[in-house]
Design a protein around this motif. Structure first.
Motif, PDB file in Angstrom:
ATOM      1  N   PRO A 167      32.147   5.482  69.290  1.00 50.47           N
ATOM      2  CA  PRO A 167      31.116   6.471  68.985  1.00 50.47           C
ATOM      3  C   PRO A 167      31.653   7.578  68.078  1.00 50.47           C
ATOM      4  O   PRO A 167      32.820   7.952  68.172  1.00 50.47           O
ATOM      5  CB  PRO A 167      30.732   7.016  70.372  1.00 50.47           C
ATOM      6  CG  PRO A 167      31.925   6.754  71.228  1.00 50.47           C
ATOM      7  CD  PRO A 167      32.541   5.493  70.713  1.00 50.47           C
ATOM      8  N   LEU A 168      30.780   8.095  67.218  1.00 49.27           N
ATOM      9  CA  LEU A 168      31.161   9.153  66.290  1.00 49.27           C
ATOM     10  C   LEU A 168      30.394  10.427  66.597  1.00 49.27           C
ATOM     11  O   LEU A 168      29.171  10.397  66.764  1.00 49.27           O
ATOM     12  CB  LEU A 168      30.844   8.739  64.843  1.00 49.27           C
ATOM     13  CG  LEU A 168      31.657   7.617  64.210  1.00 49.27           C
ATOM     14  CD1 LEU A 168      31.206   7.421  62.769  1.00 49.27           C
ATOM     15  CD2 LEU A 168      33.144   7.920  64.262  1.00 49.27           C
ATOM     16  N   LYS A 169      31.093  11.550  66.651  1.00 48.77           N
ATOM     17  CA  LYS A 169      30.417  12.831  66.835  1.00 48.77           C
ATOM     18  C   LYS A 169      30.286  13.554  65.493  1.00 48.77           C
ATOM     19  O   LYS A 169      30.941  13.215  64.513  1.00 48.77           O
ATOM     20  CB  LYS A 169      31.168  13.703  67.834  1.00 48.77           C
ATOM     21  CG  LYS A 169      32.529  14.210  67.378  1.00 48.77           C
ATOM     22  CD  LYS A 169      33.105  15.139  68.430  1.00 48.77           C
ATOM     23  CE  LYS A 169      34.459  15.690  67.963  1.00 48.77           C
ATOM     24  NZ  LYS A 169      35.011  16.658  68.939  1.00 48.77           N
ATOM     25  N   ASP A 170      29.396  14.554  65.462  1.00 47.98           N
ATOM     26  CA  ASP A 170      29.150  15.395  64.280  1.00 47.98           C
ATOM     27  C   ASP A 170      28.618  14.607  63.093  1.00 47.98           C
ATOM     28  O   ASP A 170      28.881  14.958  61.937  1.00 47.98           O
ATOM     29  CB  ASP A 170      30.415  16.164  63.878  1.00 47.98           C
ATOM     30  CG  ASP A 170      30.858  17.156  64.936  1.00 47.98           C
ATOM     31  OD1 ASP A 170      29.980  17.698  65.633  1.00 47.98           O
ATOM     32  OD2 ASP A 170      32.077  17.384  65.074  1.00 47.98           O
ATOM     33  N   VAL A 171      27.886  13.522  63.363  1.00 51.13           N
ATOM     34  CA  VAL A 171      27.259  12.747  62.287  1.00 51.13           C
ATOM     35  C   VAL A 171      25.792  13.157  62.187  1.00 51.13           C
ATOM     36  O   VAL A 171      25.080  13.204  63.197  1.00 51.13           O
ATOM     37  CB  VAL A 171      27.360  11.231  62.554  1.00 51.13           C
ATOM     38  CG1 VAL A 171      26.619  10.440  61.482  1.00 51.13           C
ATOM     39  CG2 VAL A 171      28.825  10.803  62.609  1.00 51.13           C
ATOM     40  N   THR A 182      22.625  16.350  64.721  1.00 53.25           N
ATOM     41  CA  THR A 182      23.939  15.732  64.635  1.00 53.25           C
ATOM     42  C   THR A 182      24.325  15.166  65.996  1.00 53.25           C
ATOM     43  O   THR A 182      23.892  15.656  67.042  1.00 53.25           O
ATOM     44  CB  THR A 182      25.015  16.739  64.186  1.00 53.25           C
ATOM     45  OG1 THR A 182      25.051  17.832  65.105  1.00 53.25           O
ATOM     46  CG2 THR A 182      24.712  17.262  62.794  1.00 53.25           C
ATOM     47  N   THR A 183      25.145  14.136  65.975  1.00 57.57           N
ATOM     48  CA  THR A 183      25.568  13.499  67.224  1.00 57.57           C
ATOM     49  C   THR A 183      26.521  14.412  68.001  1.00 57.57           C
ATOM     50  O   THR A 183      27.292  15.178  67.424  1.00 57.57           O
ATOM     51  CB  THR A 183      26.258  12.161  66.951  1.00 57.57           C
ATOM     52  OG1 THR A 183      27.358  12.362  66.050  1.00 57.57           O
ATOM     53  CG2 THR A 183      25.281  11.170  66.327  1.00 57.57           C
ATOM     54  N   ASP A 184      26.456  14.301  69.326  1.00 55.52           N
ATOM     55  CA  ASP A 184      27.321  15.110  70.180  1.00 55.52           C
ATOM     56  C   ASP A 184      28.629  14.375  70.460  1.00 55.52           C
ATOM     57  O   ASP A 184      28.969  13.394  69.779  1.00 55.52           O
ATOM     58  CB  ASP A 184      26.590  15.511  71.456  1.00 55.52           C
ATOM     59  CG  ASP A 184      26.033  14.305  72.221  1.00 55.52           C
ATOM     60  OD1 ASP A 184      26.549  13.183  72.017  1.00 55.52           O
ATOM     61  OD2 ASP A 184      25.096  14.481  73.022  1.00 55.52           O
ATOM     62  N   ASP A 185      29.351  14.814  71.486  1.00 54.38           N
ATOM     63  CA  ASP A 185      30.685  14.265  71.755  1.00 54.38           C
ATOM     64  C   ASP A 185      30.673  12.783  72.076  1.00 54.38           C
ATOM     65  O   ASP A 185      31.662  12.079  71.830  1.00 54.38           O
ATOM     66  CB  ASP A 185      31.357  15.028  72.903  1.00 54.38           C
ATOM     67  CG  ASP A 185      31.798  16.428  72.495  1.00 54.38           C
ATOM     68  OD1 ASP A 185      31.858  16.694  71.277  1.00 54.38           O
ATOM     69  OD2 ASP A 185      32.068  17.253  73.385  1.00 54.38           O
ATOM     70  N   ASP A 186      29.573  12.270  72.651  1.00 53.51           N
ATOM     71  CA  ASP A 186      29.514  10.841  72.971  1.00 53.51           C
ATOM     72  C   ASP A 186      28.829  10.029  71.873  1.00 53.51           C
ATOM     73  O   ASP A 186      28.522   8.853  72.066  1.00 53.51           O
ATOM     74  CB  ASP A 186      28.844  10.603  74.325  1.00 53.51           C
ATOM     75  CG  ASP A 186      27.374  11.032  74.342  1.00 53.51           C
ATOM     76  OD1 ASP A 186      26.888  11.578  73.341  1.00 53.51           O
ATOM     77  OD2 ASP A 186      26.716  10.798  75.376  1.00 53.51           O
ATOM     78  N   GLY A 187      28.618  10.663  70.718  1.00 52.09           N
ATOM     79  CA  GLY A 187      28.011   9.959  69.582  1.00 52.09           C
ATOM     80  C   GLY A 187      26.513   9.841  69.651  1.00 52.09           C
ATOM     81  O   GLY A 187      25.915   9.095  68.875  1.00 52.09           O
TER      82      GLY A 187
END
Length: 228
Positions: A167-171, A182-187
């Motif tokens: 998973p990617l965060k900050d996307v 934007t995505t959080d810590d768990d994507g």
């Protein structure tokens, strides 16, 4: 630096074209252009058949079904029923120069300012199984947490962005080309459904490239499904 990166991603999403799949019986066609064209925009933009890298069919358990796609315009998967269809597409290298934007690598353009290599993917979901709540590939991919086909207008669902299986965060995630968060810590990010018909959720990232042919690689993932 982070703010500049987010602004770049927002711009790349807003200015990019759409990649989507249309189902025609037991066949699937890959299209490029603007899914929801605005005034002056073309819905369909013809691409080169060799731009399509993958066009694949998966069953409800997320297993790849052996198939071959027709390398034409539009590219087609024929005579097969899929729970999910996945396509990977590349329009190649793009370079901004003093003479404008060119579809060439940086080392082939005089007066080059910046350049990138573009990859775009699209995943269409047509039948649901919990196995599809995990990524199918190592590419940049958007995954729903639950069945998106039973959603109603006004309801929310959580979606996750994965790359290389993680998973990617900050996307930045967009809905119908409009950034929504934007995505959080768990994507993950929550998306509210705003209309019936074909839905398009997208996300973009960039990575540093070799600096010779391209300064960076831009990857854009699209997820489509229909709300009836």
């Amino acid at each position: 630096m982070k703010r500049l990166f987010l602004l770049f991603v927002l711009s790349s999403i807003a200015l990019s074209h759409d990649l989507w799949i249309e189902r025609e019986g037991n066949s699937y066609a890959l299209y490029y252009g603007h899914l929801h064209p605005q005034a002056g925009e073309e819905k369909f933009i013809k691409y080169k058949p060799e731009d399509v890298i993958k066009f694949e069919c998966y069953d409800v358990k997320g297993k790849l079904i052996l198939s071959r796609f027709e390398k034409s315009y539009p590219a087609k998967l024929k005579g097969i029923s899929c729970a999910t269809v996945y396509a990977l597409f590349s329009s190649g290298y793009w370079t901004k120069s003093v003479e404008g934007l060119k579809n060439q690598p940086k080392d082939k353009v005089s007066g080059a300012i910046e350049s990138w290599l573009s990859y775009e993917s699209v995943k269409g979901i047509y039948s649901w199984n919990k196995a599809l709540s995990k990524p199918l590939t190592e590419d940049l991919e958007i995954v729903p947490s639950e069945d998106p086909l039973n959603l109603k207008v006004g309801e929310k669902l959580r979606f996750f962005v994965f790359y290389r299986g993680k998973p990617l965060k900050d996307v930045v995630v967009a809905y119908d080309e409009h950034p929504i968060g934007t995505t959080d810590d768990d994507g993950g990010v929550n998306v509210r459904i705003k209309h019936h018909g074909l839905q398009n959720i997208s996300a973009s990232i960039r990575e540093k490239a070799d600096g010779v042919k391209a300064d960076y690689t831009v990857r854009t993932a699209n997820l489509i499904f229909e709300v009836k």
